[in-house]
Motif scaffolding. Structure first.
Motif: not given
Length: 193
Positions: A29-36, A112-114, A186-189
């Motif tokens: 689980a992490g965070t969306l930092s930017l959308a482009v 997030l660990d990708l 939040t972005i999470r698996h």
């Protein structure tokens, strides 16, 4: 925003010295930092909100108009609908300005660990309250534009074995469940839906 921003190219040593920060990216689980959004070639729009759609990908992005030599009918490649990159790595090679990050050409920048170990093909990620994307098998590799924007050293590190394992250049994904997303979400698996 068009590709007119100059980014200082970090040296190999500078990048390698900072990779420990990328390796510390949160797993699961992490965070969306930017959308482009990329409305046309070499044009970028940093978004306060973005709409994900199973058919269009990121709404307003030119993915749906770009053909692919990888599909029999040269239609947009469904396994390359979205590109996702680690925001810690982009900050390492591009600095802190969102406009410099956007030059990478990815749509989603996440803390997030990708890595392949953390998110194998088929892994699903929920973003915000409703959106769900799925990691595809299609590799996402650095190209000549990436090298020109961030330097040959960054390009070589992305292509190195460790860079490939960590997916420093990011990953490809497709939208399964559309919704509005925004930086800070939040972005999470998640398990398959």
């Amino acid at each position: 925003m068009e590709n007119t921003i100059a980014v200082r190219h970090r040296s190999r040593d500078e990048i390698l010295d900072g990779l420990h920060l990328v390796r510390q990216s949160p797993r699961g689980a992490g965070t969306l930092s930017l959308a482009v959004r990329r409305p046309s070639v070499d044009t970028r729009e940093v978004l306060a909100t973005a709409e994900l759609d199973p058919d269009a990908g990121l709404v307003g992005d030119d993915w749906s108009q770009r053909g692919s030599s990888q599909t029999p009918d040269r239609s947009p490649h469904p396994g390359r609908q979205l590109t996702v990159i680690n925001s810690r790595f982009v900050e390492l090679i591009a600095g802190t300005a969102p406009e410099s990050w956007a030059l990478a050409g990815d749509q989603l920048y996440v803390d997030l660990d990708l890595s392949v170990d953390a998110l194998p093909a088929g892994a699903r990620l929920a973003i915000g309250d409703r959106a769900v994307i799925e990691v595809t098998e299609e590799p996402h590799n650095g190209c000549a534009k990436f090298a020109a924007r961030y330097g040959r050293d960054a390009h070589k590190i992305v292509w190195a074995e460790d860079g490939q394992r960590l997916r420093l250049r990011g990953l490809n994904a497709r939208v399964l469940v559309g919704a509005t997303i925004r930086p800070g979400d939040t972005i999470r698996h998640v398990n398959p839906i």
